[in-house]
Design a protein around this motif. Structure first.
Motif, PDB file in Angstrom:
ATOM      1  N   LEU A  46      68.416  58.020  18.612  1.00  0.00           N
ATOM      2  CA  LEU A  46      67.201  58.449  17.925  1.00  0.00           C
ATOM      3  C   LEU A  46      66.046  57.493  18.211  1.00  0.00           C
ATOM      4  CD1 LEU A  46      68.787  59.536  14.539  1.00  0.00           C
ATOM      5  CD2 LEU A  46      67.652  61.044  16.186  1.00  0.00           C
ATOM      6  N   ALA A  47      66.342  56.207  18.276  1.00  0.00           N
ATOM      7  CA  ALA A  47      65.306  55.221  18.590  1.00  0.00           C
ATOM      8  C   ALA A  47      64.749  55.462  19.990  1.00  0.00           C
ATOM      9  CB  ALA A  47      65.860  53.804  18.466  1.00  0.00           C
ATOM     10  N   ASP A  48      65.629  55.796  20.930  1.00  0.00           N
ATOM     11  CA  ASP A  48      65.176  56.109  22.293  1.00  0.00           C
ATOM     12  C   ASP A  48      64.294  57.354  22.297  1.00  0.00           C
ATOM     13  OD1 ASP A  48      66.581  53.922  23.215  1.00  0.00           O
ATOM     14  OD2 ASP A  48      68.288  55.104  23.957  1.00  0.00           O
ATOM     15  N   THR A  49      64.699  58.356  21.523  1.00  0.00           N
ATOM     16  CA  THR A  49      63.902  59.578  21.417  1.00  0.00           C
ATOM     17  C   THR A  49      62.542  59.271  20.796  1.00  0.00           C
ATOM     18  OG1 THR A  49      65.913  60.902  21.196  1.00  0.00           O
ATOM     19  CG2 THR A  49      63.862  61.928  20.478  1.00  0.00           C
ATOM     20  N   LEU A  50      62.556  58.418  19.759  1.00  0.00           N
ATOM     21  CA  LEU A  50      61.308  58.025  19.103  1.00  0.00           C
ATOM     22  C   LEU A  50      60.404  57.280  20.077  1.00  0.00           C
ATOM     23  CD1 LEU A  50      59.526  57.761  16.591  1.00  0.00           C
ATOM     24  CD2 LEU A  50      60.839  55.712  15.986  1.00  0.00           C
ATOM     25  N   SER A  51      60.958  56.388  20.872  1.00  0.00           N
ATOM     26  CA  SER A  51      60.162  55.649  21.853  1.00  0.00           C
ATOM     27  C   SER A  51      59.515  56.597  22.861  1.00  0.00           C
ATOM     28  CB  SER A  51      61.029  54.628  22.588  1.00  0.00           C
ATOM     29  OG  SER A  51      61.445  53.619  21.706  1.00  0.00           O
ATOM     30  N   ALA A  52      60.292  57.564  23.318  1.00  0.00           N
ATOM     31  CA  ALA A  52      59.750  58.539  24.277  1.00  0.00           C
ATOM     32  C   ALA A  52      58.627  59.353  23.628  1.00  0.00           C
ATOM     33  CB  ALA A  52      60.865  59.461  24.773  1.00  0.00           C
ATOM     34  N   GLU A  70      50.671  45.246  15.793  1.00  0.00           N
ATOM     35  CA  GLU A  70      51.300  45.512  14.498  1.00  0.00           C
ATOM     36  C   GLU A  70      52.514  46.422  14.661  1.00  0.00           C
ATOM     37  OE1 GLU A  70      52.586  45.658  10.777  1.00  0.00           O
ATOM     38  OE2 GLU A  70      51.077  44.251  11.507  1.00  0.00           O
ATOM     39  N   LYS A  71      52.376  47.430  15.493  1.00  0.00           N
ATOM     40  CA  LYS A  71      53.483  48.374  15.716  1.00  0.00           C
ATOM     41  C   LYS A  71      54.678  47.661  16.337  1.00  0.00           C
ATOM     42  CE  LYS A  71      53.827  53.139  16.910  1.00  0.00           C
ATOM     43  NZ  LYS A  71      53.085  54.273  17.377  1.00  0.00           N
ATOM     44  N   LEU A  72      54.429  46.819  17.316  1.00  0.00           N
ATOM     45  CA  LEU A  72      55.510  46.067  17.955  1.00  0.00           C
ATOM     46  C   LEU A  72      56.144  45.077  16.981  1.00  0.00           C
ATOM     47  CD1 LEU A  72      53.983  45.467  21.484  1.00  0.00           C
ATOM     48  CD2 LEU A  72      55.971  46.883  20.923  1.00  0.00           C
ATOM     49  N   ARG A  77      60.737  43.686  13.443  1.00  0.00           N
ATOM     50  CA  ARG A  77      61.303  43.482  12.093  1.00  0.00           C
ATOM     51  C   ARG A  77      62.430  44.468  11.827  1.00  0.00           C
ATOM     52  NH1 ARG A  77      55.762  42.414  10.903  1.00  0.00           N
ATOM     53  NH2 ARG A  77      55.391  44.588  10.344  1.00  0.00           N
ATOM     54  N   THR A  78      62.233  45.719  12.225  1.00  0.00           N
ATOM     55  CA  THR A  78      63.259  46.736  12.022  1.00  0.00           C
ATOM     56  C   THR A  78      64.522  46.404  12.806  1.00  0.00           C
ATOM     57  OG1 THR A  78      61.576  48.417  11.656  1.00  0.00           O
ATOM     58  CG2 THR A  78      63.762  49.206  12.276  1.00  0.00           C
ATOM     59  N   LEU A  79      64.349  46.037  14.064  1.00  0.00           N
ATOM     60  CA  LEU A  79      65.505  45.703  14.896  1.00  0.00           C
ATOM     61  C   LEU A  79      66.239  44.471  14.372  1.00  0.00           C
ATOM     62  CD1 LEU A  79      64.004  46.407  18.426  1.00  0.00           C
ATOM     63  CD2 LEU A  79      65.774  47.730  17.234  1.00  0.00           C
ATOM     64  N   ARG A  80      65.513  43.478  13.875  1.00  0.00           N
ATOM     65  CA  ARG A  80      66.162  42.291  13.310  1.00  0.00           C
ATOM     66  C   ARG A  80      66.978  42.656  12.079  1.00  0.00           C
ATOM     67  NH1 ARG A  80      61.196  38.138  14.216  1.00  0.00           N
ATOM     68  NH2 ARG A  80      61.802  37.490  16.299  1.00  0.00           N
ATOM     69  N   THR A  81      66.432  43.528  11.245  1.00  0.00           N
ATOM     70  CA  THR A  81      67.164  43.971  10.058  1.00  0.00           C
ATOM     71  C   THR A  81      68.438  44.696  10.467  1.00  0.00           C
ATOM     72  OG1 THR A  81      65.109  44.187   8.816  1.00  0.00           O
ATOM     73  CG2 THR A  81      67.003  45.407   7.977  1.00  0.00           C
ATOM     74  N   GLU A  82      68.346  45.562  11.455  1.00  0.00           N
ATOM     75  CA  GLU A  82      69.526  46.279  11.937  1.00  0.00           C
ATOM     76  C   GLU A  82      70.554  45.315  12.524  1.00  0.00           C
ATOM     77  OE1 GLU A  82      68.349  49.438  14.582  1.00  0.00           O
ATOM     78  OE2 GLU A  82      66.807  50.077  13.182  1.00  0.00           O
ATOM     79  N   LEU A  83      70.082  44.332  13.257  1.00  0.00           N
ATOM     80  CA  LEU A  83      70.976  43.338  13.831  1.00  0.00           C
ATOM     81  C   LEU A  83      71.691  42.564  12.728  1.00  0.00           C
ATOM     82  CD1 LEU A  83      72.151  41.798  16.228  1.00  0.00           C
ATOM     83  CD2 LEU A  83      70.110  40.340  16.190  1.00  0.00           C
TER      84      LEU A  83
END
Length: 98
Positions: A46-52, A70-72, A77-83
């Motif tokens: 889903l993240a890949d789809t969102l990026s596209a 800001e978006k990056l 922050r989201t990826l760190r939380t998931e990690l």
């Protein structure tokens, strides 16, 4: 393929600023749901789809430098939380007795 995923396919609908936001919101909701269910592969897809989708939408409304930053930062922050969640799950599995 689940119906929600088929509806959020980036090429499924013509894009305008409003549909971009709506599709992004659906994908982000689906990502949160997949994450909460421990479906990390699904969340990554889903993240890949969102990026596209975001790449396609950028052409419609170019972001200012500050908005891109800001978006990056938000994505980081989201990826760190998931990690952190994945690492906690790994620790939990490792600590279980065989």
């Amino acid at each position: 393929m689940p119906a929600a995923f088929a509806q959020t396919e980036p090429s499924a609908q013509p894009l305008n600023a409003e549909s971009c936001k709506a599709q992004e919101a659906v994908l982000e909701r689906d990502m949160a749901l997949a994450r909460s269910r421990g479906q990390m592969l699904r969340r990554r897809e889903l993240a890949d789809t969102l990026s596209a989708l975001q790449l396609r939408c950028q052409a419609l409304a170019p972001l200012s430098r500050e908005a891109r930053i800001e978006k990056l930062e938000q994505e980081i922050r989201t990826l760190r939380t998931e990690l952190e969640r994945a690492e906690a799950q790994l620790r939990s599995v490792k600590s279980e007795s065989p």
